[in-house]
Structure formats: C-alpha cells, structure tokens
Design a protein around this motif. Structure first.
Motif, short mmCIF file in Angstrom:
data_model
loop_
_atom_site.label_atom_id
_atom_site.label_comp_id
_atom_site.label_asym_id
_atom_site.label_seq_id
_atom_site.Cartn_x
_atom_site.Cartn_y
_atom_site.Cartn_z
N ARG A 151 1.19 -19.68 18.89
CA ARG A 151 0.14 -19.12 19.74
C ARG A 151 0.64 -18.11 20.78
O ARG A 151 -0.14 -17.30 21.27
N LEU A 152 1.94 -18.13 21.09
CA LEU A 152 2.44 -17.22 22.13
C LEU A 152 2.83 -15.87 21.53
O LEU A 152 3.67 -15.78 20.63
N ASP B 136 6.03 -29.51 21.62
CA ASP B 136 6.03 -29.88 23.04
C ASP B 136 5.74 -31.38 23.15
O ASP B 136 4.73 -31.84 22.64
N VAL C 205 3.03 -20.55 12.27
CA VAL C 205 1.83 -20.52 13.12
C VAL C 205 2.32 -20.65 14.55
O VAL C 205 3.09 -21.58 14.86
N LEU D 175 8.31 -28.99 14.12
CA LEU D 175 9.70 -29.09 14.58
C LEU D 175 9.79 -28.86 16.09
O LEU D 175 9.44 -27.80 16.59
N PHE D 176 10.21 -29.89 16.75
CA PHE D 176 10.39 -29.86 18.20
C PHE D 176 9.12 -29.39 18.93
O PHE D 176 9.17 -28.48 19.75
N LEU E 117 -2.15 -18.06 16.03
CA LEU E 117 -3.34 -18.90 16.14
C LEU E 117 -2.95 -20.28 16.66
O LEU E 117 -1.79 -20.68 16.57
N GLU E 118 -3.92 -20.99 17.15
CA GLU E 118 -3.72 -22.37 17.60
C GLU E 118 -3.57 -23.25 16.35
O GLU E 118 -4.32 -23.09 15.38
N SER E 119 -2.60 -24.16 16.39
CA SER E 119 -2.23 -24.91 15.18
C SER E 119 -3.39 -25.66 14.53
O SER E 119 -3.60 -25.57 13.32
N GLY F 270 3.95 -24.04 15.16
CA GLY F 270 4.66 -23.78 16.42
C GLY F 270 6.04 -23.23 16.08
O GLY F 270 7.06 -23.82 16.44
N CYS F 271 6.05 -22.09 15.39
CA CYS F 271 7.32 -21.60 14.79
C CYS F 271 8.27 -20.98 15.82
O CYS F 271 9.39 -20.60 15.46
N GLY F 272 7.82 -20.84 17.09
CA GLY F 272 8.73 -20.34 18.12
C GLY F 272 9.22 -18.94 17.79
O GLY F 272 8.42 -18.05 17.46
N THR G 105 16.53 -25.23 13.94
CA THR G 105 15.61 -24.31 14.64
C THR G 105 16.29 -23.84 15.92
O THR G 105 17.34 -24.36 16.32
N ASP G 106 15.64 -22.89 16.59
CA ASP G 106 16.15 -22.37 17.86
C ASP G 106 16.27 -23.51 18.89
O ASP G 106 17.34 -23.70 19.51
N PHE G 107 15.21 -24.29 19.06
CA PHE G 107 15.25 -25.38 20.04
C PHE G 107 16.27 -26.44 19.64
O PHE G 107 16.97 -27.00 20.49
N ARG H 280 6.56 -14.78 21.15
CA ARG H 280 7.27 -15.46 20.06
C ARG H 280 6.80 -14.95 18.70
O ARG H 280 7.58 -14.83 17.75
C1 LIG Z 1 9.22 -26.46 21.91
S1 LIG Z 1 8.79 -25.03 21.02
C2 LIG Z 1 9.62 -25.26 19.44
C3 LIG Z 1 9.70 -23.99 18.66
C4 LIG Z 1 10.36 -24.12 17.28
N1 LIG Z 1 9.64 -25.01 16.41
C5 LIG Z 1 11.79 -24.56 17.43
O1 LIG Z 1 12.07 -25.73 17.11
O2 LIG Z 1 12.62 -23.76 17.87
C6 LIG Z 1 7.11 -25.37 20.58
C7 LIG Z 1 6.38 -24.14 20.06
O3 LIG Z 1 5.08 -24.50 19.65
C8 LIG Z 1 4.16 -23.54 20.15
N2 LIG Z 1 2.88 -24.24 20.31
C9 LIG Z 1 2.63 -25.28 21.13
N3 LIG Z 1 1.37 -25.69 20.97
C10 LIG Z 1 0.80 -24.89 20.04
C11 LIG Z 1 -0.47 -24.81 19.45
N4 LIG Z 1 -1.44 -25.67 19.80
N5 LIG Z 1 -0.71 -23.87 18.53
C12 LIG Z 1 0.27 -23.00 18.16
N6 LIG Z 1 1.51 -23.02 18.68
C13 LIG Z 1 1.78 -23.95 19.60
C14 LIG Z 1 4.76 -23.08 21.46
O4 LIG Z 1 4.27 -21.83 21.87
C15 LIG Z 1 6.23 -23.05 21.12
O5 LIG Z 1 6.64 -21.82 20.58
#
Ligand SMILES: C[S@@+](CC[C@H](N)C(=O)[O-])C[C@H]1O[C@@H](n2cnc3c(N)ncnc32)[C@H](O)[C@@H]1O
Length: 197
Positions: A55-56, A104, A53, A101-102, A80-82, A31-33, A174-176, A59
């Motif tokens: 999914r959006l 959801d 990794v 990292l951070f 891809l989905e994690s 979920g590298c954002g 990280t950004d968040f 990003r």
């Molecule tokens: C709250 S953001 C944190 C982003 C980054 N790690 C940061 O700290 O700035 C969570 C990220 O995880 C991604 N994400 C959430 N569920 C995911 C999944 N199942 N597979 C891949 N990415 C996922 C989201 O799209 C989002 O970019």
C-alpha cells in the motif's frame, strides 16, 4: 508489460490473463515492502508468476524499479490494500501460494484487531483466492504474533499445517528478515495447505 499493475476498474474481479498473459502458477506476496523477495523469487522460479501487493507508494516504486532493472516479466506489483486485493480484485482459485512475510505485528492489545488474520473475512478471502491445495506461508520474528496466527489458522478445518524445512526449496530472505537476522532474532515460519476446493 508494466512492472506496476494498475487495474482499469477497481470494482470488478480481474480475469487471470489481465495480470500475466500465460497460465503459469501465480504466487502473491502480501505487503511486499521493497520487493527484494519478489525479485529474488522471480529470478529463481521463471516458470511461475509473482504479484506483490503493497500500500505504500515509496515501496511500490522501489519494487517497480527493481523488477524493471532486472527486465523481469514474471513479476509485478499492485498498489492496493491487501484484503481489498484478495476479496475484490484477484480472481477466485487463482493463487497457488500466498506469502505473508513479516507483516506488521501490532503488538498493543488494543491494536490486535488490525492484524490481518484477525479480520473476520481473512479466512474466507484466503480460501477464495487459493487454488485447491494452494498454500499459505507465514514468517514472523514476533513470537506472540506468530503464535496467534497459528492459533487462528488451527480453527479452520479446511487448512492443514505442513512441515516447512529450510532445505525443502530455495526461499530467499526478505528485506525485513535480513534486518532481524542481523540482530540475531529468531524467525518463526509456518505453512498451510488448503484442503477443499
Ligand atoms: C514489516 S513490512 C515487511 C515487508 C516485507 N514483507 C519484508 O519482509 O521485507 C510490512 C509491509 O506490509 C505493508 N502493509 C501493511 N499493511 C498493509 C495492507 N493492509 N495492505 C497492503 N500492504 C500493507 C507495509 O506497507 C509494509 O511494506
């Protein structure tokens, strides 16, 4: 080498050298954002490889451009989905550190089953991809989420919790994280090591 990594076949496990041509340790940011952590780590540690990794697509594109602009060859992003990436794409015993990292936090009780570490196979895929003594690092601003992650990890005897001192080694925000710090939120962090092979 493209900064985005697109598997030629999503139904087979990768060979190590398909991701990066050398044998340097591989770290994965789930979920590298926007990729800012990935970029900063790749610059700080040129002797390691980094795979984000995410999914959006928006990003993923931000991450790609960021890595490309810097001319980094030790960092790539996989759209891809994690859990799919961990369970079906990444080679077993290939990841030296996995960063979550951070993520959801899914605060509503009816959504707790969406938390990544509550998936029944999270622990097995985590064990599968980590090298012996590989590490799992978790950061969150959400205390209930963080505590429940710590509790889930404590159920698994093949992981031991380690200290994680701020001063130990550079670990970029990280950004968040920067957004939460600007709001004076407390950041919780935990680090585990896989004990068995
Ligand atoms: C709250 S953001 C944190 C982003 C980054 N790690 C940061 O700290 O700035 C969570 C990220 O995880 C991604 N994400 C959430 N569920 C995911 C999944 N199942 N597979 C891949 N990415 C996922 C989201 O799209 C989002 O970019």
């Amino acid at each position: 080498m493209d900064t985005i990594f697109t598997p030629t076949n999503y139904f087979r496990v990768l060979e190590r050298h398909e991701l990066f041509p050398d044998d340097n340790p591989l770290e994965v940011d789930l979920g590298c954002g926007d990729g800012s952590f990935l970029e900063a780590m790749a610059i700080l540690y040129p002797e390691r490889n980094f795979l984000g990794v995410e999914r959006l697509i928006g990003r993923v594109e931000k991450t790609m451009h960021r890595l490309k602009q810097r001319g980094l060859t030790n960092a790539r992003v996989l759209r891809l989905e994690s859990l799919y990436a961990l369970g079906w794409i990444l080679p077993p015993s290939s990841v030296s550190r996995l960063h979550l990292l951070f993520p959801d936090p899914w605060p509503k009780k009816k959504h707790h089953n969406r938390r990544i570490y509550n998936h029944t196979n999270f622990h097995s895929v985590l064990s599968q991809v980590l090298v012996p003594k590989g590490e799992f690092l978790l950061k969150s601003d959400d205390l209930p989420y963080f505590e429940s992650g710590v509790e889930v990890m404590s159920l698994h005897a093949n992981f031991e919790r380690l200290d994680w001192l701020e001063s130990a080694a550079p670990y970029p925000f990280t950004d968040f994280e920067q957004q939460w710090l600007a709001l004076s939120k407390i950041i919780h962090r935990a680090r585990w090591r896989k004990l068995t092979v």
